[in-house]
Design a protein around this motif. Structure first.
Motif, PDB file in Angstrom:
ATOM      1  N   HIS A 170       0.838  -1.204   0.000  1.00 26.43           N
ATOM      2  CA  HIS A 170       0.000   0.000   0.000  1.00 26.43           C
ATOM      3  C   HIS A 170       0.875   1.258   0.000  1.00 26.43           C
ATOM      4  O   HIS A 170       0.686   2.163  -0.827  1.00 26.43           O
ATOM      5  CB  HIS A 170      -0.906  -0.031   1.237  1.00 26.43           C
ATOM      6  CG  HIS A 170      -1.781   1.174   1.396  1.00 26.43           C
ATOM      7  ND1 HIS A 170      -3.137   1.156   1.133  1.00 26.43           N
ATOM      8  CD2 HIS A 170      -1.505   2.446   1.814  1.00 26.43           C
ATOM      9  CE1 HIS A 170      -3.651   2.355   1.375  1.00 26.43           C
ATOM     10  NE2 HIS A 170      -2.682   3.154   1.799  1.00 26.43           N
ATOM     11  N   GLU A 171       1.827   1.311   0.918  1.00 26.24           N
ATOM     12  CA  GLU A 171       2.662   2.509   1.030  1.00 26.24           C
ATOM     13  C   GLU A 171       3.556   2.688  -0.199  1.00 26.24           C
ATOM     14  O   GLU A 171       3.776   3.810  -0.661  1.00 26.24           O
ATOM     15  CB  GLU A 171       3.503   2.454   2.307  1.00 26.24           C
ATOM     16  CG  GLU A 171       2.703   2.377   3.600  1.00 26.24           C
ATOM     17  CD  GLU A 171       1.727   3.530   3.791  1.00 26.24           C
ATOM     18  OE1 GLU A 171       1.845   4.558   3.091  1.00 26.24           O
ATOM     19  OE2 GLU A 171       0.821   3.412   4.639  1.00 26.24           O
ATOM     20  N   HIS A 174       1.603   4.233  -2.928  1.00 26.85           N
ATOM     21  CA  HIS A 174       1.527   5.692  -2.790  1.00 26.85           C
ATOM     22  C   HIS A 174       2.767   6.364  -3.381  1.00 26.85           C
ATOM     23  O   HIS A 174       2.665   7.384  -4.064  1.00 26.85           O
ATOM     24  CB  HIS A 174       1.390   6.080  -1.317  1.00 26.85           C
ATOM     25  CG  HIS A 174      -0.007   6.035  -0.794  1.00 26.85           C
ATOM     26  ND1 HIS A 174      -1.075   6.636  -1.432  1.00 26.85           N
ATOM     27  CD2 HIS A 174      -0.519   5.468   0.341  1.00 26.85           C
ATOM     28  CE1 HIS A 174      -2.173   6.451  -0.724  1.00 26.85           C
ATOM     29  NE2 HIS A 174      -1.870   5.728   0.343  1.00 26.85           N
ATOM     30  N   TYR A 215     -11.366   0.424   3.478  1.00 33.66           N
ATOM     31  CA  TYR A 215     -10.441   1.562   3.486  1.00 33.66           C
ATOM     32  C   TYR A 215     -10.315   2.198   2.110  1.00 33.66           C
ATOM     33  O   TYR A 215     -10.030   3.388   1.975  1.00 33.66           O
ATOM     34  CB  TYR A 215      -9.071   1.136   4.008  1.00 33.66           C
ATOM     35  CG  TYR A 215      -8.119   2.288   4.245  1.00 33.66           C
ATOM     36  CD1 TYR A 215      -8.546   3.433   4.916  1.00 33.66           C
ATOM     37  CD2 TYR A 215      -6.795   2.230   3.820  1.00 33.66           C
ATOM     38  CE1 TYR A 215      -7.682   4.499   5.142  1.00 33.66           C
ATOM     39  CE2 TYR A 215      -5.923   3.283   4.040  1.00 33.66           C
ATOM     40  CZ  TYR A 215      -6.375   4.411   4.707  1.00 33.66           C
ATOM     41  OH  TYR A 215      -5.514   5.465   4.926  1.00 33.66           O
ATOM     42  N   ASP A 221      -6.985   8.119  -3.912  1.00 35.05           N
ATOM     43  CA  ASP A 221      -5.625   7.585  -3.849  1.00 35.05           C
ATOM     44  C   ASP A 221      -5.568   6.268  -3.091  1.00 35.05           C
ATOM     45  O   ASP A 221      -4.905   5.314  -3.525  1.00 35.05           O
ATOM     46  CB  ASP A 221      -4.683   8.602  -3.198  1.00 35.05           C
ATOM     47  CG  ASP A 221      -4.485   9.851  -4.040  1.00 35.05           C
ATOM     48  OD1 ASP A 221      -4.886   9.838  -5.227  1.00 35.05           O
ATOM     49  OD2 ASP A 221      -3.944  10.845  -3.512  1.00 35.05           O
ATOM     50  N   ASP A 222      -6.266   6.209  -1.954  1.00 31.08           N
ATOM     51  CA  ASP A 222      -6.260   4.960  -1.194  1.00 31.08           C
ATOM     52  C   ASP A 222      -7.022   3.860  -1.911  1.00 31.08           C
ATOM     53  O   ASP A 222      -6.692   2.678  -1.776  1.00 31.08           O
ATOM     54  CB  ASP A 222      -6.836   5.195   0.207  1.00 31.08           C
ATOM     55  CG  ASP A 222      -5.844   5.889   1.121  1.00 31.08           C
ATOM     56  OD1 ASP A 222      -4.691   5.444   1.188  1.00 31.08           O
ATOM     57  OD2 ASP A 222      -6.220   6.890   1.753  1.00 31.08           O
ATOM     58  N   GLU A 226      -5.063   0.506  -2.562  1.00 29.23           N
ATOM     59  CA  GLU A 226      -5.673  -0.688  -1.975  1.00 29.23           C
ATOM     60  C   GLU A 226      -5.886  -1.756  -3.045  1.00 29.23           C
ATOM     61  O   GLU A 226      -5.772  -2.952  -2.777  1.00 29.23           O
ATOM     62  CB  GLU A 226      -6.991  -0.345  -1.297  1.00 29.23           C
ATOM     63  CG  GLU A 226      -6.856   0.228   0.094  1.00 29.23           C
ATOM     64  CD  GLU A 226      -6.328  -0.777   1.088  1.00 29.23           C
ATOM     65  OE1 GLU A 226      -7.104  -1.610   1.585  1.00 29.23           O
ATOM     66  OE2 GLU A 226      -5.109  -0.737   1.374  1.00 29.23           O
TER      67      GLU A 226
END
Length: 299
Positions: A170-171, A174, A215, A221-222, A226
């Motif tokens: 996930h990170e 980003h 989530y 963006d998430d 995700e």
């Protein structure tokens, strides 16, 4: 009178400096005084992560690396190598195999901070990981990490391990989209359905509106990352299982089963296309590698 006060102040200062030991600044943890003799763990981190990838791992406790209003537990040192070794196999090595060393060195975060416990939020949710500026990643729940080759492993522990990989993917997702943005068309797929109350929504309700996790409903963006993290960690079969689990009927927002499935498939296609077009990465090949490494650790 002024001269007397000045002299008195000087005497008080001298008295304090002679009699009271207020401590040295370099003795305060986190301000340069927290030194220790490097041991096998430090050498392993240096040789395995710092030398080849310029990645530093901070496991010695420093409250200033976290939110000061949170109560957290330091990581247990015996967990550090298993955690970072697993991250290297599941995340680092798979991206390197698909995109090469140069890609990974350029975009990987350079600083990992480890916490033994989760970070609880006021709304009842927990923070399992954060990324700052594409260079620093904070990982929580390190003390709960257990794989099948560890003596205290139980089948139910696989969910905790997969969650850590989910956070990493996930990170990193980003970092990628903050470097090159995903297509704006992605934002239109579920327009109007994003909500700040995602933490009150269960998995199936999210699926019914075309989101891969609750989530994902927190924002564009998430939603995008995700999709990346779920597709990689669950594998192609696992993602197909999510899509096919959506029952007939309509969501509370009026989304039909067919529309929900179509939304998830459109998002899947956009993720695959984004990785190929922007990063020249075969996403399905990356997905297979990632899931294969996870299976080795857990099953």
């Amino acid at each position: 009178m002024k001269l007397f006060l000045l002299a008195l102040s000087f005497l008080l200062l001298m008295s304090c400096s002679k009699k009271d030991d207020l401590g040295k600044v370099d003795d305060i943890p986190g301000l340069g005084g927290d030194t220790w003799v490097k041991g096998p763990l430090d050498r392993w981190l240096f040789d395995t992560l710092t030398v080849p990838y310029n990645i530093a791992v901070k496991y010695k406790w420093d409250q200033f690396e976290f939110e000061l209003n949170k109560t957290l537990v330091p990581p247990r040192e015996e967990k550090i190598i298993p955690v970072m070794s697993a991250i290297k196999k599941v995340w680092m090595s798979t991206y390197i195999a698909e995109a090469g060393d140069l890609f990974f060195r350029r975009y990987c975060p350079k600083y990992f901070i480890l916490s033994g416990s989760a970070s609880w939020n006021e709304n009842g949710t927990i923070t399992l990981g954060t990324a700052e500026g594409g260079r620093k990643v904070v990982l929580y729940l390190v003390n709960d990490f257990v794989t099948r080759d560890m003596p205290d492993y139980k089948p139910g522990d696989s969910a905790n391990v997969k969650q850590m990989f989910h956070v990493i993917e996930h990170e990193f997702g980003h970092i990628l989209h903050q470097t090159v943005m995903y297509p704006v068309e992605f934002k239109r797929i579920c327009a109007g359905l994003y909500t700040a109350n995602w933490n009150n929504i269960d998995d199936m309700s999210a699926y019914k509106d075309g989101f891969v996790t609750p989530y994902a409903m927190s924002g564009y963006d998430d939603d995008f990352v995700e999709m990346i993290s779920t597709m990689l960690v669950e594998g192609r079969t696992g993602f197909d299982r999510i899509v096919n689990s959506i029952p007939p009927g309509y969501s509370i927002n009026g989304t039909s089963q067919a529309d929900a499935k179509a939304r998830l498939r459109r998002k899947e296609a956009m993720v695959v296309s984004y990785f190929q077009t922007v990063w020249h990465i075969d996403f399905y090949s990356l997905q297979s590698r990632t899931r294969r490494e996870i299976n080795k650790l857990l099953y």
